[in-house]
Motif scaffolding. Structure first.
Motif, PDB file in Angstrom:
ATOM      1  N   ARG A   1       1.040  -1.240   0.001  1.00  0.00           N
ATOM      2  CA  ARG A   1       0.165  -0.082   0.063  1.00  0.00           C
ATOM      3  C   ARG A   1       0.886   1.529  -0.007  1.00  0.00           C
ATOM      4  NH1 ARG A   1      -3.357  -2.847   3.605  1.00  0.00           N
ATOM      5  NH2 ARG A   1      -2.494  -1.764   5.446  1.00  0.00           N
TER       6      ARG A   1
ATOM      7  N   VAL B   1       2.682   1.789  -3.399  1.00  0.00           N
ATOM      8  CA  VAL B   1       1.870   2.220  -4.500  1.00  0.00           C
ATOM      9  C   VAL B   1       1.334   3.647  -4.192  1.00  0.00           C
ATOM     10  CG1 VAL B   1      -0.544   1.923  -5.324  1.00  0.00           C
ATOM     11  CG2 VAL B   1       0.771  -0.007  -4.921  1.00  0.00           C
ATOM     12  N   VAL B   2       1.136   3.996  -3.135  1.00  0.00           N
ATOM     13  CA  VAL B   2       0.872   5.444  -2.741  1.00  0.00           C
ATOM     14  C   VAL B   2       2.114   6.369  -3.055  1.00  0.00           C
ATOM     15  CG1 VAL B   2       0.480   7.019  -0.965  1.00  0.00           C
ATOM     16  CG2 VAL B   2      -0.808   5.047  -0.796  1.00  0.00           C
TER      17      VAL B   2
ATOM     18  N   LEU C   1       2.280   6.825  -6.727  1.00  0.00           N
ATOM     19  CA  LEU C   1       1.454   7.915  -7.323  1.00  0.00           C
ATOM     20  C   LEU C   1       1.675   9.357  -6.890  1.00  0.00           C
ATOM     21  CD1 LEU C   1      -1.978   5.860  -6.613  1.00  0.00           C
ATOM     22  CD2 LEU C   1      -0.956   6.596  -8.874  1.00  0.00           C
TER      23      LEU C   1
ATOM     24  N   LYS D   1      -8.077   2.191  -0.885  1.00  0.00           N
ATOM     25  CA  LYS D   1      -8.287   2.152  -2.296  1.00  0.00           C
ATOM     26  C   LYS D   1      -9.020   3.479  -2.645  1.00  0.00           C
ATOM     27  CE  LYS D   1      -9.388  -2.637  -2.781  1.00  0.00           C
ATOM     28  NZ  LYS D   1     -10.469  -3.711  -2.892  1.00  0.00           N
TER      29      LYS D   1
ATOM     30  N   ILE E   1      -6.114   5.675  -3.467  1.00  0.00           N
ATOM     31  CA  ILE E   1      -5.403   5.559  -4.811  1.00  0.00           C
ATOM     32  C   ILE E   1      -6.359   6.039  -5.831  1.00  0.00           C
ATOM     33  CG2 ILE E   1      -5.307   3.552  -6.326  1.00  0.00           C
ATOM     34  CD1 ILE E   1      -3.207   3.573  -3.934  1.00  0.00           C
TER      35      ILE E   1
ATOM     36  N   SER F   1      -5.113   8.927  -8.196  1.00  0.00           N
ATOM     37  CA  SER F   1      -5.077   8.618  -9.492  1.00  0.00           C
ATOM     38  C   SER F   1      -5.797   9.777 -10.485  1.00  0.00           C
ATOM     39  CB  SER F   1      -5.765   7.252  -9.909  1.00  0.00           C
ATOM     40  OG  SER F   1      -5.005   6.139  -9.310  1.00  0.00           O
TER      41      SER F   1
END
Length: 593
Positions: free
Chosen positions: A106, A109-110, A113, A223, A226, A230
């Motif tokens: 997590r 991914v953050v 981004l 999520k 995300i 995004s």
């Protein structure tokens, strides 16, 4: 249901943590809050009460202006909030490490981004400033950096079991990323002073700490995080598309009315623009200088100087592009006329009369070359080091994670000759050319003077003394440059007119509001030198001044020149409709007896 239970648990733990805060710490927080409120009250009240000719007491004691005071106070507040958040998270047990593959995933991914958001936010500047051949290398380089950063973060999260250390690493990487891909490329950040820079870096760290805690503290909500990150990646692209669509709807006026003007005589026309070339009268008045060095060069026998001259639009981008559109009301103030990416009234008139059109700027700050000019320097297709994003971020090796240094291997050999000397060489080549079409050239030189910095404080003796020294040094170099161009023109083998002008004033009114002292505001920012260093166009001074009521602008000078050269002057008269932001005749500074 699980989320509500977890939220109840967090609230209970938070309440318990607040109760268990030591009394000394609670007292410190209370004192800090009251102190912050009082300091901000002082700054805000003094901001409204301060007179335009006054300096506030704090500045006189410590040399920190109201703007700096505002950011320093908020910087201290942000730092206090950061420590309070870390303390609270640690107290309620939410500062646990990312010790499972899923939690590490997590965070990674953050982090990725955040990197993509920072890269996309600067994409507009990159596409505007860099040639197509550099787009692939720069984004390939950023992709390598992203992969490297992701691997490093993964290994550190796996090896380190301390939640505080993981928080520190996540925050540090995110702050560096936002600085390298966004902050260090913006003029407001680079020139805003240490207080502003520190505040925004600390505030960025605060947001990243909150994000870290949220992602690990509420697994089921990540999520949503995300999704938001995004979507924010797409926002700048949507904004660019909307801006493009709006620009398409704002069509320029009919270009044909200028293309239809036929010139019976076609001398070469050369414009040399010097940054912040202020009239000697205004420099003497506002800097208290007895004599400006380039006064002598402007008093030479062959030089004709126009009184009460103003730049129609300021600052530089707007000024140069205003000249290309001849300050016409139905041609919007777009910023791509000078580089030839958009047709302009001046370009249309010249092109239809067989002129070769050349423009130039020392860096690619005004964009890449378009089809409406024949020559545009510098050539952005080969100069990474000379691109605006690299020049503007020159003080920081972190800009684009070092691409400006690494990418320079793609450059051709860069000339070591100063831009002012390059302009002189270009001009000499045009003046000594025995044959060929008529030439129009327009080159802007950032040196040698330059305006005041963004942290300049009007009416502050120290700021004034420092800039006066800079101005006099630059004015002496400008004097030598003007003399060199005048001497060069005297040996011209072609019939030509050479126009000298400034793009804007010296900007010593930086902290003055227009409504407080509009005369000072307009004279200082718009007042410029406007003169002909050489005139073999066949047009008299009276003809050049045809469109100058009680003041002069470069656009009105060019209009007078074209009227004199036109086969049917009334055609030009009908075509012109000047649009100027001020009635400059109300702000005259040099009264001719």
């Amino acid at each position: 249901m699980a989320d509500s239970k977890r939220l109840t648990f967090i609230l209970q733990k938070t309440k318990k943590a607040l109760i268990n805060i030591p009394s000394k710490l609670r007292s410190g927080l209370l004192i800090g809050t009251v102190s912050y409120a009082l300091c901000m009250l002082y700054v805000l009240i003094y901001h409204w009460l301060i007179k335009v000719h006054q300096i506030d007491p704090i500045y006189e004691l410590f040399g920190v202006g109201l703007r700096g005071q505002f950011y320093l106070i908020n910087l201290l507040a942000v730092i206090a909030i950061i420590f309070a958040i870390i303390f609270s998270l640690n107290q309620i047990g939410l500062l646990s490490p990312a010790d499972t593959p899923r939690s590490r995933y997590r965070l990674i991914v953050v982090s990725a981004l955040i990197f993509l958001n920072a890269a996309v936010s600067s994409a507009g500047s990159v596409f505007e400033d860099m040639s197509d051949r550099f787009l692939l290398p720069i984004y390939a380089w950023l992709a390598i950096v992203l992969i490297f950063q992701t691997v490093i973060l993964f290994l550190l999260l796996k090896c380190i079991r301390s939640g505080i250390v993981q928080l520190f690493i996540f925050t540090l990487l995110g702050t560096i990323t936002i600085y390298a891909l966004n902050f260090c490329l913006t003029s407001w950040f680079r020139t805003g002073g240490m207080a502003l820079q520190s505040f925004f870096l600390a505030f960025t760290a605060l947001l990243l700490i909150s994000l870290f805690a949220f992602v690990l503290g509420r697994p089921s909500a990540w999520k949503n995080v995300i999704a938001v990150l995004s979507f924010s990646c797409l926002a700048p692209l949507l904004g660019t598309a909307l801006n493009y669509s709006t620009n398409k709807q704002r069509e320029s006026g009919p270009i044909e009315r200028f293309a239809n003007i036929e010139l019976s005589s076609k001398p070469d026309i050369h414009i040399v623009s010097l940054d912040s070339l202020a009239p000697p009268e205004l420099a003497a008045q506002y800097l208290e200088i007895s004599e400006v060095p380039y006064q002598e060069a402007l008093a030479e026998q062959n030089v004709e100087r126009f009184s009460n001259a103003f730049a129609t639009n300021v600052p530089t981008k707007w000024s140069l592009n205003s000249v290309m559109r001849l300050a016409q009301s139905d041609f919007p103030p777009y910023l791509d006329y000078f580089s030839g990416r958009r047709a302009s009234p001046l370009q249309a008139l010249l092109r239809e009369n067989g002129y070769q059109i050349a423009t130039g700027f020392p860096i690619t700050y005004l964009g890449y070359k378009g089809k409406y000019v024949d020559t545009y320097k510098p050539d952005p297709s080969w100069a990474v080091r000379n691109s605006a994003i690299c020049v503007l971020a020159n003080a920081s090796p972190l800009a684009f994670f070092g691409f400006c240094n690494v990418g320079s291997i793609l450059d051709k050999q860069e000339s070591a000759e100063p831009w002012s000397d390059q302009v002189v060489d270009i001009l000499q080549g045009y003046l000594e050319r025995n044959e060929g079409p008529p030439i129009f050239s327009y080159h802007h030189i950032l040196d040698p003077i330059g305006h005041t910095s963004l942290d300049y404080i009007t009416y502050d003796p120290t700021s004034k003394a420092e800039y006066t020294e800079t101005f006099l040094s630059g004015a002496d170099k400008a004097n030598k440059l003007i003399r060199k161009i005048s001497l060069l023109a005297s040996h011209s083998v072609r019939r030509a007119i050479i126009i000298l002008t400034g793009d804007h004033g010296i900007w010593v009114s930086r902290t003055v509001k227009q409504e407080d002292d509009i005369r000072f505001f307009v004279q200082d920012r718009h007042g410029v030198v406007l003169a002909t260093l050489h005139n073999e166009s066949g047009c008299s001074l009276k003809e050049l001044e045809y469109f100058m009521p009680n003041y002069a602008t470069p656009e009105r000078l060019l209009a007078g020149l074209f009227r004199c050269l036109a086969s049917t002057p009334h055609t030009l008269d009908k075509a012109l409709d000047f649009n100027e932001p001020f009635d400059f005749q109300n702000y005259k500074y040099h009264i001719v007896e």
